[in-house]
Design a protein around this motif. Structure first.
Motif, PDB file in Angstrom:
ATOM      1  N   SER A  62       0.831  -1.208   0.000  1.00  0.00           N
ATOM      2  CA  SER A  62       0.000   0.000   0.000  1.00  0.00           C
ATOM      3  C   SER A  62       0.864   1.256   0.000  1.00  0.00           C
ATOM      4  CB  SER A  62      -0.942  -0.013   1.211  1.00  0.00           C
ATOM      5  OG  SER A  62      -0.231   0.067   2.422  1.00  0.00           O
ATOM      6  N   VAL A  63       2.043   1.196   0.638  1.00  0.00           N
ATOM      7  CA  VAL A  63       2.966   2.338   0.611  1.00  0.00           C
ATOM      8  C   VAL A  63       3.539   2.514  -0.796  1.00  0.00           C
ATOM      9  CG1 VAL A  63       5.178   3.219   1.448  1.00  0.00           C
ATOM     10  CG2 VAL A  63       3.561   2.184   3.056  1.00  0.00           C
ATOM     11  N   GLY A  66       0.574   3.092  -3.191  1.00  0.00           N
ATOM     12  CA  GLY A  66      -0.060   4.342  -2.791  1.00  0.00           C
ATOM     13  C   GLY A  66       0.742   5.546  -3.259  1.00  0.00           C
ATOM     14  N   HIS A  67       2.080   5.428  -3.190  1.00  0.00           N
ATOM     15  CA  HIS A  67       2.941   6.499  -3.701  1.00  0.00           C
ATOM     16  C   HIS A  67       2.691   6.713  -5.190  1.00  0.00           C
ATOM     17  CE1 HIS A  67       6.670   8.969  -3.676  1.00  0.00           C
ATOM     18  NE2 HIS A  67       6.772   8.528  -4.922  1.00  0.00           N
ATOM     19  N   ASP A  70      -0.860   8.312  -5.667  1.00  0.00           N
ATOM     20  CA  ASP A  70      -0.972   9.724  -5.292  1.00  0.00           C
ATOM     21  C   ASP A  70      -0.094  10.628  -6.156  1.00  0.00           C
ATOM     22  OD1 ASP A  70      -2.858   9.573  -3.203  1.00  0.00           O
ATOM     23  OD2 ASP A  70      -1.344   8.883  -1.798  1.00  0.00           O
ATOM     24  N   GLY A 122      -1.642  -2.967  -3.054  1.00  0.00           N
ATOM     25  CA  GLY A 122      -1.928  -1.851  -3.943  1.00  0.00           C
ATOM     26  C   GLY A 122      -3.270  -1.954  -4.625  1.00  0.00           C
ATOM     27  N   PRO A 216       4.060  10.977  -0.272  1.00  0.00           N
ATOM     28  CA  PRO A 216       2.751  10.833   0.374  1.00  0.00           C
ATOM     29  C   PRO A 216       2.799  10.175   1.748  1.00  0.00           C
ATOM     30  CG  PRO A 216       2.610  10.238  -1.944  1.00  0.00           C
ATOM     31  CD  PRO A 216       4.062  10.434  -1.649  1.00  0.00           C
ATOM     32  N   LEU A 217       3.635   9.161   1.933  1.00  0.00           N
ATOM     33  CA  LEU A 217       3.679   8.474   3.222  1.00  0.00           C
ATOM     34  C   LEU A 217       4.094   9.420   4.335  1.00  0.00           C
ATOM     35  CD1 LEU A 217       3.478   5.879   4.877  1.00  0.00           C
ATOM     36  CD2 LEU A 217       5.888   5.445   4.337  1.00  0.00           C
ATOM     37  N   VAL A 351      -3.364  12.679  -0.658  1.00  0.00           N
ATOM     38  CA  VAL A 351      -2.706  11.531  -0.016  1.00  0.00           C
ATOM     39  C   VAL A 351      -3.698  10.391   0.211  1.00  0.00           C
ATOM     40  CG1 VAL A 351      -0.918  12.904   1.108  1.00  0.00           C
ATOM     41  CG2 VAL A 351      -3.094  12.510   2.294  1.00  0.00           C
ATOM     42  N   CYS A 353      -4.786   7.853  -1.664  1.00  0.00           N
ATOM     43  CA  CYS A 353      -4.432   6.490  -2.077  1.00  0.00           C
ATOM     44  C   CYS A 353      -3.533   5.830  -1.024  1.00  0.00           C
ATOM     45  CB  CYS A 353      -3.732   6.525  -3.431  1.00  0.00           C
ATOM     46  SG  CYS A 353      -3.688   4.918  -4.256  1.00  0.00           S
ATOM     47  N   THR A 354      -2.579   6.588  -0.493  1.00  0.00           N
ATOM     48  CA  THR A 354      -1.680   6.049   0.535  1.00  0.00           C
ATOM     49  C   THR A 354      -2.398   5.900   1.861  1.00  0.00           C
ATOM     50  OG1 THR A 354       0.237   7.045  -0.554  1.00  0.00           O
ATOM     51  CG2 THR A 354       0.489   6.428   1.759  1.00  0.00           C
ATOM     52  N   VAL A 358      -3.063   2.228   3.446  1.00  0.00           N
ATOM     53  CA  VAL A 358      -2.237   1.839   4.601  1.00  0.00           C
ATOM     54  C   VAL A 358      -3.120   1.497   5.795  1.00  0.00           C
ATOM     55  CG1 VAL A 358      -0.573   2.677   6.304  1.00  0.00           C
ATOM     56  CG2 VAL A 358      -0.172   3.076   3.869  1.00  0.00           C
TER      57      VAL A 358
END
Length: 423
Positions: A62-63, A66-67, A70, A122, A216-217, A351, A353-354, A358
């Protein structure tokens, strides 16, 4: 919207098929094939340990994805995550057993399971966000629930294949090569899913973002850390309930109660089918009455039903087991039917998606990765009814209830029509 929702549903169904088929194999055959030196209980625990690796990988996925989601868009996430999960699933079906490759066999199994989890980490964020951000606000819960229907579809497909193989193969044939067939079969829907998703358009909300988060994280941790922890704690019970029913109960009923593998799979599959059908209903209720109230009701129902569920399971009677599983999954879907809309609405678009992915996948680590291991340990050495499992799940439900109570409501408030001007 129907085409987009169908593509999201198909993709999540394919990826969760890949994920679930491993869980069923772990409950039924992976222990003796990859950990033969262990006792039956220890072998099952070791197999569930490799099952848990996929959940540990999901927050990392997801990190990573997610990056990408985003920074570069939700659409690329859907294709890349599906390719990774599909390829690693097919590869699991090719791994030699311990008797052929020795220690290398379980090591390869762990690596491929990790890659499965990375891809699935993801998948959920990309599929849900692309659907939710296209949807009209008044029906966002309904449209965002379609990716949530994917997991039960994937589960039924995975276990349908396992059930058919169990019915037509002997135990020796199933252990020798039959368990590999569902993993090899993942290649066809994965290729079809990539083709279907490659034509989707990007989310309008993503295109409207003026300045994208650089990392994003980091922004999620600094500005939304409390929100991520609350969502993870709130969702853990849903994962725990689902994997207790769909994974641990298979091992417990077949090994401890002596129930036929085919009977248990049939009971679980029937309950999952009803659960999948009820998902859009829960989402519609969320659109009408709010996301948070549905989540609170679902958590409370879980807390009340866990002891009756383990009592019904311990009977070994098909109808009783089905009733126990069905009650648990209906409580579960009352929460998770609205999560597709609720989690994205909790985070700002830059942010989202991250943050949403997460929080969702950390809940999977807390509830999904640990539950089959903890439940197996708690059910050993006691009586026929696994009271410890019921107590563990009830405690998680109470924690989830507290976390949901601390989260805000997000359902869009309808704008009142202006009063007519009387001249």
């Amino acid at each position: 919207m129907p085409r987009l929702a169908a593509a999201s549903l198909a993709g999540t169904a394919i990826e969760f098929y890949d994920f679930f088929v491993y869980g069923t194999a772990a409950a039924l055959v992976l222990g003796p094939l990859f950990f033969p030196a262990f006792s039956p209980v220890a072998g099952t625990l070791a197999a569930f340990g490799t099952f848990g690796v996929g959940f540990v990988a999901r927050p990392l996925g997801s990190v990573l994805f997610g990056h990408i989601g985003d920074r570069h868009g939700r659409r690329p996430v859907l294709v890349a995550s599906l390719l990774l999960t599909g390829a690693s699933t097919v590869a699991v079906g090719c791994v030699p057993t311990y008797g052929t490759a020795g220690v290398a066999a379980p090591v390869l199994l762990v690596v491929l399971r990790f890659l499965q989890g990375l891809g699935l980490g993801g998948e959920w964020g990309g599929a849900v966000l692309l659907t939710a951000e296209h949807a009209p606000p008044a029906r966002r819960g309904l449209w965002a629930s379609f990716p949530q229907v994917g997991p039960p579809v994937g589960f039924v497909l995975a276990n349908g294949v396992m059930l058919a193989l169990s019915a037509f193969l002997t135990d020796a044939q199933f252990a020798q090569w039959g368990w590999r067939v569902p993993f090899w079969a993942a290649a066809v829907p994965a290729v079809a899913g990539v083709w279907l998703r490659s034509s989707l358009v990007e989310s309008p909300r993503f295109l409207e973002i003026g300045a994208h988060a650089r990392v994003p994280l980091v922004e999620v941790v600094r500005r939304h850390g409390r929100l991520v922890l609350l969502t993870a704690g709130a969702l853990a019970v849903g994962y725990a309930v689902f994997y207790t029913v769909t994974t641990w109960s298979l091992a417990y009923a077949t090994r401890r109660l002596g129930v036929s593998r085919t009977v248990v799979l049939g009971c679980v599959m029937a309950a999952v089918v009803v659960k999948g059908a009820f998902t859009p209903v829960a989402a519609l209720l969320g659109d009408r009455y709010g996301r948070r109230p549905l989540c609170l009701v679902g958590c409370a129902a879980c807390a009340l039903w866990m002891f009756p569920m383990v009592m019904l399971l311990a009977t070994g009677a098909p109808l009783a087991m089905f009733a126990g599983f069905l009650g648990a999954l209906l409580a579960f879907v009352t929460m998770f039917g609205v999560i597709g809309a609720y989690l994205p609405e909790l985070f700002e678009p830059r942010v989202r998606c991250t943050g949403a992915a997460v929080g969702y996948n950390l809940g999977g680590v807390l509830g999904g990765a640990l539950t089959p291991i903890v439940a197996t340990a708690l059910s050993e050495g006691g009586g026929r009814v696994p009271w410890g499992v019921g107590a563990y799940l009830t405690a998680l439900a109470l924690v989830g209830l507290a976390c949901f109570a601390l989260l805000p409501e997000t359902r869009p408030v309808p704008v009142a029509a202006p009063e007519p001007v009387i001249g």
